[in-house]
Every structure is written in structure tokens, then in C-alpha cells.
Write a protein that holds these residues in place. Structure first.
Motif, short mmCIF file in Angstrom:
data_model
loop_
_atom_site.label_atom_id
_atom_site.label_comp_id
_atom_site.label_asym_id
_atom_site.label_seq_id
_atom_site.Cartn_x
_atom_site.Cartn_y
_atom_site.Cartn_z
N ALA A 242 61.01 55.24 132.55
CA ALA A 242 60.80 56.28 132.44
C ALA A 242 60.98 56.87 133.67
CB ALA A 242 58.84 56.69 132.03
N THR A 243 61.10 56.71 134.19
CA THR A 243 61.34 57.54 135.99
C THR A 243 62.69 58.31 135.58
OG1 THR A 243 60.23 55.99 137.18
CG2 THR A 243 61.78 57.86 138.12
N GLU A 244 62.50 59.46 136.11
CA GLU A 244 63.44 60.56 135.95
C GLU A 244 64.18 60.76 137.22
OE1 GLU A 244 61.24 64.27 134.94
OE2 GLU A 244 61.74 63.92 132.72
N ILE A 245 65.56 60.94 137.43
CA ILE A 245 66.65 60.92 138.47
C ILE A 245 65.59 62.38 139.48
CG2 ILE A 245 68.86 61.84 139.25
CD1 ILE A 245 69.03 59.41 138.10
N ARG A 246 65.32 63.12 139.28
CA ARG A 246 64.51 64.45 139.69
C ARG A 246 63.69 63.14 140.85
NH1 ARG A 246 63.40 67.14 135.64
NH2 ARG A 246 65.10 68.99 136.76
N GLU A 247 62.73 62.43 140.31
CA GLU A 247 61.78 61.41 140.93
C GLU A 247 62.29 60.76 141.62
OE1 GLU A 247 58.74 60.35 138.94
OE2 GLU A 247 59.52 60.43 136.74
N ILE A 248 63.02 60.20 141.12
CA ILE A 248 63.99 60.10 142.74
C ILE A 248 64.61 60.48 143.64
CG2 ILE A 248 66.26 58.17 142.77
CD1 ILE A 248 65.73 57.14 140.49
N ILE A 249 65.16 61.45 143.40
CA ILE A 249 65.75 61.98 144.77
C ILE A 249 64.94 62.44 145.06
CG2 ILE A 249 67.04 64.58 145.13
CD1 ILE A 249 68.25 64.29 141.97
N ASN A 250 63.81 63.48 145.15
CA ASN A 250 62.64 63.72 145.76
C ASN A 250 62.30 63.11 146.31
OD1 ASN A 250 62.37 66.84 145.10
ND2 ASN A 250 61.15 65.79 143.45
N THR A 251 61.36 61.86 146.37
CA THR A 251 60.71 60.39 147.01
C THR A 251 61.75 60.13 147.93
OG1 THR A 251 60.62 59.34 144.96
CG2 THR A 251 60.50 58.08 146.66
N ILE A 252 63.12 60.20 147.71
CA ILE A 252 64.01 59.83 148.89
C ILE A 252 63.76 60.87 150.06
CG2 ILE A 252 66.49 59.52 150.32
CD1 ILE A 252 66.79 58.54 147.11
N LEU A 253 64.06 62.50 149.51
CA LEU A 253 64.09 63.60 150.58
C LEU A 253 62.22 63.46 151.15
CD1 LEU A 253 65.70 66.30 147.82
CD2 LEU A 253 66.98 64.87 150.23
N ASP A 254 61.85 63.23 150.88
CA ASP A 254 60.10 63.34 151.24
C ASP A 254 60.13 62.48 151.98
OD1 ASP A 254 60.09 66.02 149.55
OD2 ASP A 254 58.96 64.82 147.81
N SER A 255 60.93 61.07 152.11
CA SER A 255 60.47 59.81 152.45
C SER A 255 61.05 59.96 154.55
CB SER A 255 61.57 58.80 151.75
OG SER A 255 62.62 58.82 152.33
N GLY A 256 61.51 61.16 154.88
CA GLY A 256 61.99 61.20 155.45
C GLY A 256 63.65 60.32 155.99
N ARG A 257 64.15 59.88 155.20
CA ARG A 257 65.32 58.45 156.12
C ARG A 257 65.99 59.80 155.71
NH1 ARG A 257 64.74 53.46 153.94
NH2 ARG A 257 66.68 53.35 155.27
N VAL A 258 66.37 60.99 155.22
CA VAL A 258 67.62 60.91 155.44
C VAL A 258 67.77 62.90 156.60
CG1 VAL A 258 69.07 63.49 154.36
CG2 VAL A 258 68.10 61.51 153.30
N GLY A 259 65.94 63.39 157.03
CA GLY A 259 66.10 63.95 157.42
C GLY A 259 64.62 64.77 157.36
N PRO A 260 63.99 65.41 159.01
CA PRO A 260 62.85 65.93 158.22
C PRO A 260 62.82 67.67 157.57
CG PRO A 260 64.32 66.57 161.03
CD PRO A 260 64.28 64.89 159.61
N SER A 261 61.89 67.74 157.40
CA SER A 261 61.56 69.26 156.88
C SER A 261 62.85 69.98 155.66
CB SER A 261 61.19 70.03 157.96
OG SER A 261 60.30 69.43 159.21
N ILE A 262 62.89 69.18 154.89
CA ILE A 262 63.54 69.70 153.57
C ILE A 262 63.02 70.23 152.98
CG2 ILE A 262 65.11 68.86 152.27
CD1 ILE A 262 65.84 66.17 153.47
N ILE A 263 64.03 71.33 153.46
CA ILE A 263 63.31 73.07 151.82
C ILE A 263 64.58 73.29 150.37
CG2 ILE A 263 63.04 75.49 152.07
CD1 ILE A 263 62.75 75.20 155.57
N PHE A 264 65.93 72.90 150.94
CA PHE A 264 66.23 73.35 149.68
C PHE A 264 67.26 71.93 149.09
CE2 PHE A 264 67.89 76.48 152.55
CZ PHE A 264 68.70 77.53 151.97
N LYS A 265 65.77 71.36 148.43
CA LYS A 265 66.15 69.70 147.77
C LYS A 265 66.60 70.20 146.34
CE LYS A 265 61.20 68.07 149.04
NZ LYS A 265 59.92 67.46 148.41
N SER A 266 67.04 71.09 146.19
CA SER A 266 68.37 71.73 144.82
C SER A 266 69.34 71.92 145.09
CB SER A 266 67.41 72.83 143.94
OG SER A 266 67.36 74.52 145.31
N CYS A 267 69.33 71.42 146.18
CA CYS A 267 71.34 71.48 146.49
C CYS A 267 71.70 69.56 146.44
CB CYS A 267 70.80 71.47 147.90
SG CYS A 267 71.21 73.78 148.49
#
Length: 367
Positions: A59-84
Motif C-alpha cells: 500500500a506504500t505510495e511512490i512519493r513515500e519511497i522518494i521522500n524516505t530516500i531524500l530524508d535519509s541523507g544518502r543522496v546528500g544533505p539538506s534537500i529543499i527541492f524534493k518535488s524535482c
């Protein structure tokens, strides 16, 4: 496809379980699944090393997966433009690509897309798909997204374009990356043989230049050309390197836009080529560039139309002030879904909202 095939062969055994692990105990939302999502980080383009395993249920939505990765810090710190950011499902043995709308659930993805092939033949990619109008200016407040986008563009260039560009362009783009990579290096450092040897042996020229360019001349001549070209950018700061890289690359490929061959209108229909990017939706008329059909701020809603059994699908865009909607018909449902996701993503970015503009019942299940 050679690189993707190598990745597939490398990952086949190791990731069969990582791509989909089902628990014996059903939880709310159904069985659990672990996605291996690859990405270009703010420091590296290595998809083999840059990934995160995300545990979710059906039941998990794709947006939850994207946000989980971006919030984890693995991509990089302090991401503001999550909607990109968007999530793409790629079949490693073919050219099949599916952009996954944020509202889709994992169950819908499994049923509609992943079931088409063996699970180990798929790769989930987190990518920057939606861009602000002024990339360099907007991303000043989000350095992680700027660097991730640069790494993504450069990765695409090296894999898909570098072998076709002329020698001068390939040399300039490679030297710009050397300067960005070694931003603290003295301007004339490469003129010293020991420094060039270090670059060549410890890092490798393959990171900066296509193999076709390296094989086209003798090593001594290649070294001289690199040293001469590097001097043009030896005083550049990191952001200047990135901006110049984009400027030069725009002359050889439209990396900031997506192109679609489709039909416009109802009743009286014309076949056109549409370009969709940060400046809106345009129609290619001639070499002078596309004419604008709609800006994203003008779009009120996106209606997805498809009849069961029909190969084609249509989008109807309701435009502010227009007497009738802009109707776009594509040759396949997949193309229409990709275009709808793209336009919707830009509309959400423009309006600073997470609410979809798409009007479509039971999205993801009707094909």
C-alpha cells in the motif's frame, strides 16, 4: 545497452532477494517488499554503489519511497527541492522505461509493470526529472540537488552522447569536469608531468573522456590537448564549471527537455513533435525552436482518457482562458502516462503543491 547488460549480469544473483523480499507475516497493506533504488549522489555517478534499500508494503505510495530516500541523507544533505525528483523503473534488457507517478502504490507497480519481466531484470532509479526555470539560481539554496543533477546529466552524457560529439566538445566537457573534480588544483598543475601521471593512473582518463577520443590519437598528443584545453577553465570555480558544462552540452543535446511524437486536436488532427521542459509545453515547427502551447502555470487540470482495448490514449489539458482543452493523443498508454507524469510534476513544482493535477479514476490499474 552494454553497460546495462553488465550491471544486470553483476546484480542478477545478488539482488534477486534485495529487489523483492516477502515476509511470511502479512502486515497492514499486504506483504512487505524491499526496493533497491539507485541514484546519482551529490558526489558520484556510480549506480552500482549509490543505492538505498527501502522497506515498504504493497500500500506504500511512490512519493513515500522518494521522500524516505531524500530524508535519509544518502543522496546528500539538506534537500529543499524534493518535488524535482521522480522514480523511474527501467528494464535492463530492453529500452522499456516507466515513470512512476507519486500516487501509485507498490501493488500497482508490481501488477502493472514489474510483472511483465523477471524481477531481477528491473532497476529502480531515483532521478531529477522536473527543473525550475532558472536552474543555477534556484539551486543556490539546494546545493545537493544541483550537484545531483549535474552528476545525472554528466552520467547520461558519458553513456549516451559522448561517443558521438566532436573532439573539441568532448575535450572541453572532460576538462571542465577535471577542474570541478580538482577545484583546489593550481591552474598550471597539469603541465607538471607527475601531476598528469597521477591523474591518468590513480583516477583514470575514462572518468572524464570517452574511450573513442582516447583511442583516436597517440597518448602524447592527447596529453598535450588536455593540458591546452584545461588552461581555458583553470581559473573556474565549481559552479562556473557546472554552468559552462550545461551551456556547451546544450549545443549537442536537448538534455533539459523530453520529446514526444503525438497528435494534437479533436476531429481534425495533426501529427506534431512536442517538447516538454522547464519553460512549458512547446511544438517543434522549425530549427528556430518550439512555439509555446502552454505554460505550466496556465494548466488547471490534466484529464487522462483511455478506452479498454484501445492502443492509443489521450490527455486533455484544461488551460486558463482557453475556450477548449488542449487534446494530445499518443500512440500508446505508456507514452501518455509518461507525458502525464511529466506535465503533472511540473505543474506541482510551479504551484508548490503535492496535490496531483491529473483527473483519472483508479490511476495505475487501467490499461
Amino acid at each position: 545497452m552494454t553497460g546495462d547488460q553488465k550491471l544486470l549480469d553483476t546484480w542478477r544473483d545478488a539482488t534477486t532477494q534485495a529487489l523483492c523480499i516477502q515476509s511470511e507475516t502479512a502486515k497492514e497493506g499486504g506483504m512487505t517488499k524491499i526496493l533497491k533504488v539507485c541514484f546519482c549522489s551529490n558526489t558520484s555517478i556510480n549506480l552500482g554503489k549509490n543505492f538505498k534499500l527501502v522497506k515498504c508494503n504493497y500500500a506504500t505510495e511512490i512519493r513515500e519511497i522518494i521522500n524516505t530516500i531524500l530524508d535519509s541523507g544518502r543522496v546528500g544533505p539538506s534537500i529543499i527541492f524534493k518535488s524535482c525528483y521522480g522514480l523511474r523503473l527501467k528494464h535492463l534488457k530492453s529500452d522499456e522505461i516507466y515513470w512512476l507517478h507519486p500516487d501509485l502504490t507498490i501493488h500497482e507497480v508490481l501488477t502493472k509493470y514489474e510483472s511483465l519481466h523477471h524481477e531481477a531484470e528491473w532497476r529502480y532509479d531515483l532521478r531529477i526529472r522536473f527543473l525550475p526555470k532558472d536552474i543555477m539560481e534556484s539551486f543556490k539554496q539546494d546545493r545537493t540537488t544541483l550537484l545531483c543533477y549535474y552528476q545525472q546529466v554528466r552520467s547520461d552524457y558519458m553513456q549516451e552522447v559522448a561517443a558521438q560529439v566532436n573532439q573539441e566538445t568532448a575535450m572541453k566537457l572532460g576538462c571542465l569536469e577535471i577542474r570541478r573534480f580538482y577545484k583546489d588544483m593550481p591552474p598550471k598543475a597539469l603541465e607538471k608531468k607527475s601531476n598528469f601521471d597521477l591523474l591518468e593512473k590513480e583516477v583514470g582518463l575514462d572518468l572524464f573522456f570517452p574511450k573513442q577520443l582516447q583511442d583516436s590519437m597517440k597518448a602524447k598528443h592527447l596529453r598535450k590537448l588536455i593540458q591546452q584545453t584545461f588552461l581555458q577553465f583553470s581559473q573556474f570555480k565549481e559552479d562556473e564549471c557546472i554552468s559552462k558544462f550545461f551551456e556547451i552540452l546544450r549545443t549537442v543535446t536537448n538534455f533539459e527537455q523530453e520529446h514526444y511524437k503525438c497528435e494534437l486536436g479533436q476531429g481534425w488532427i495533426i501529427t506534431v513533435e512536442l517538447v516538454i521542459g522547464r519553460h512549458g509545453i512547446g511544438q517543434v515547427i522549425n530549427k528556430d525552436g518550439p512555439i509555446t502551447l502552454a505554460e505550466f502555470s496556465q494548466i488547471k487540470s490534466i484529464n487522462f482518457l483511455h478506452s479498454e482495448g484501445e492502443k492509443k490514449a489521450s490527455l486533455q489539458l484544461e488551460i486558463k482562458g482557453a475556450p477548449q482543452p488542449l487534446t494530445i493523443t499518443t500512440s500508446s498508454v505508456v507514452m501518455a502516462e509518461s507525458m502525464a507524469d511529466l506535465i503533472d510534476g511540473y505543474c506541482r513544482l510551479e504551484s508548490e503543491t503535492t496535490t496531483s493535477f491529473i483527473s483519472r479514476p483508479k490511476r495505475g490499474r487501467d490499461q
